[in-house]
Write an enzyme that holds these catalytic residues in place. Structure first.
Site, PDB file in Angstrom:
ATOM      1  CG  ASP A  16       1.946  41.752 -18.523  1.00  0.00           C
ATOM      2  OD1 ASP A  16       1.989  41.541 -17.295  1.00  0.00           O
ATOM      3  OD2 ASP A  16       0.902  41.672 -19.192  1.00  0.00           O
ATOM      4  CB  SER A  17       2.519  37.509 -16.647  1.00  0.00           C
ATOM      5  OG  SER A  17       1.256  38.143 -16.635  1.00  0.00           O
ATOM      6  CE1 TYR A  66       5.280  35.548 -15.207  1.00  0.00           C
ATOM      7  CE2 TYR A  66       5.942  37.767 -14.604  1.00  0.00           C
ATOM      8  CZ  TYR A  66       6.132  36.625 -15.361  1.00  0.00           C
ATOM      9  OH  TYR A  66       7.180  36.555 -16.251  1.00  0.00           O
ATOM     10  N   GLY A  67       0.067  36.091 -11.045  1.00  0.00           N
ATOM     11  CA  GLY A  67      -0.645  36.351  -9.798  1.00  0.00           C
ATOM     12  C   GLY A  67      -0.842  35.139  -8.911  1.00  0.00           C
ATOM     13  CB  CYS A 113       3.366  42.569 -14.800  1.00  0.00           C
ATOM     14  SG  CYS A 113       2.773  41.191 -13.804  1.00  0.00           S
ATOM     15  CG  ASN A 114      -1.106  45.997 -11.658  1.00  0.00           C
ATOM     16  OD1 ASN A 114      -1.097  47.067 -11.086  1.00  0.00           O
ATOM     17  ND2 ASN A 114      -1.605  45.852 -12.875  1.00  0.00           N
ATOM     18  CD  GLU A 150      -5.913  37.058 -21.695  1.00  0.00           C
ATOM     19  OE1 GLU A 150      -6.099  35.929 -22.167  1.00  0.00           O
ATOM     20  OE2 GLU A 150      -4.869  37.385 -21.095  1.00  0.00           O
ATOM     21  CB  CYS A 173      -5.683  44.526 -13.578  1.00  0.00           C
ATOM     22  SG  CYS A 173      -5.350  43.153 -14.715  1.00  0.00           S
ATOM     23  CB  THR A 174      -1.736  45.945 -17.513  1.00  0.00           C
ATOM     24  OG1 THR A 174      -1.509  44.527 -17.389  1.00  0.00           O
ATOM     25  CG2 THR A 174      -0.726  46.685 -16.659  1.00  0.00           C
ATOM     26  CG  HIS A 175      -5.784  41.798 -18.639  1.00  0.00           C
ATOM     27  ND1 HIS A 175      -4.568  41.516 -18.074  1.00  0.00           N
ATOM     28  CD2 HIS A 175      -6.017  40.822 -19.549  1.00  0.00           C
ATOM     29  CE1 HIS A 175      -4.077  40.421 -18.620  1.00  0.00           C
ATOM     30  NE2 HIS A 175      -4.933  39.979 -19.516  1.00  0.00           N
TER      31      HIS A 175
END
Length: 276
Positions: free
Chosen positions: A12-13, A44-45, A75-76, A155, A189-191
């Site tokens: 992932d980023s 990355y977005g 990562c999407n 985060e 989103c993975t978050h």
């Protein structure tokens, strides 16, 4: 028949992909994993597709160098723009992204053919989820809602604070009102799985909530079985190895929020992808 004890590579980023790793480890306890967070170059977005593809090739080159048997793009953004490139470049190594499993689960869950996708601004602009969903169900109506603020809240570990609930209400309440409201919400989103409780409190129990981390874990499990790559548990060595491209201390501290358990800073190896 002996299993394949090689690890599964995940990248992932940053740290959001640890929600995918968490789901993978829960579903596949016999497997070993190598996780790479490209924390020096996140997010990355905001990058061009060409740049993300180059980053993804560098990340997967490192993972393949560690002897992984499969690569999971947690990562999407990278899944949207680099999946096909990586699949072609690293064939026959299986490469799996997070978007198609999430889209498939969303289509499987909806009854009124109205699906909402909650994602970052970059993912929404790229339209990858809407495209993947419509490829599976052409008549579905997809509503995309960018929510970049959720990334920062996740985060910070603010899973169920007044600020998080207020943000969820701001973005989601208008989407889920009226007779034509979606009956399914895809966390794109993975978050966002970190904030699932606050999201659920906002949308209520009548809406299907699709976690792309969980659905990706199912897809990986199926691919392992189909490809004869599942481990019999004899691989040995640590269950998870961590690599980061910047600040192992921050990776360990913030990453623990997404992985759901403590990460020892000493277990995070600093790497330079330009030299891998």
């Amino acid at each position: 028949m002996a299993g394949d004890g090689r690890p599964i590579g995940v990248f992932d980023s940053g740290m959001g992909g640890l929600t995918v790793l968490r789901a993978l480890a829960a579903r596949l306890p016999q497997e070993r994993f190598v996780y790479l967070g490209d924390t020096a170059r996140l997010p990355y977005g905001t990058k061009s597709a060409e740049t993300v593809q180059a980053y993804a090739l560098q990340a997967t080159r490192l993972l393949l160098g560690e002897g992984v048997k499969m690569v999971v793009i947690a990562c999407n953004t990278a899944s949207a723009v680099a999946l096909a490139v990586l699949q072609e470049f690293w064939d026959p190594v299986p490469v799996i992204g997070v978007i198609e499993p999430g889209a498939r689960a969303g289509v499987g869950a909806t009854k009124n053919k109205r699906i909402a996708v909650l994602a970052t601004e970059g993912t929404v602009k790229g339209g990858a989820y809407a495209q993947a969903i419509k490829q599976l169900m052409a008549e579905v109506h997809v509503i995309q809602q960018p929510c970049q603020v959720f990334v920062a809240l996740a985060e910070e570990g603010w899973a169920d604070t007044p600020a998080t609930l207020a943000t969820a209400a701001h973005y989601l309440e208008p989407l889920f009102q009226g007779p034509d409201a979606p009956d399914t919400l895809v966390l794109g989103c993975t978050h966002f799985p970190v904030l699932a409780d606050a999201i659920r409190r906002t949308i209520g129990c009548g809406v299907a909530l699709v976690d792309s981390a969980e659905t990706t874990a199912v897809a990986v499990s199926e691919a392992l079985t189909k490809g004869g790559l599942a481990s019999a548990g004899e691989g040995g060595g640590p269950a998870i190895r961590f690599f980061a491209t910047d600040s192992p201390e921050r990776f360990a501290r913030v990453g623990a929020i997404f992985l759901g358990r403590a990460i020892d800073e000493g277990d995070v190896e600093l790497v330079d992808l330009l030299k891998s």
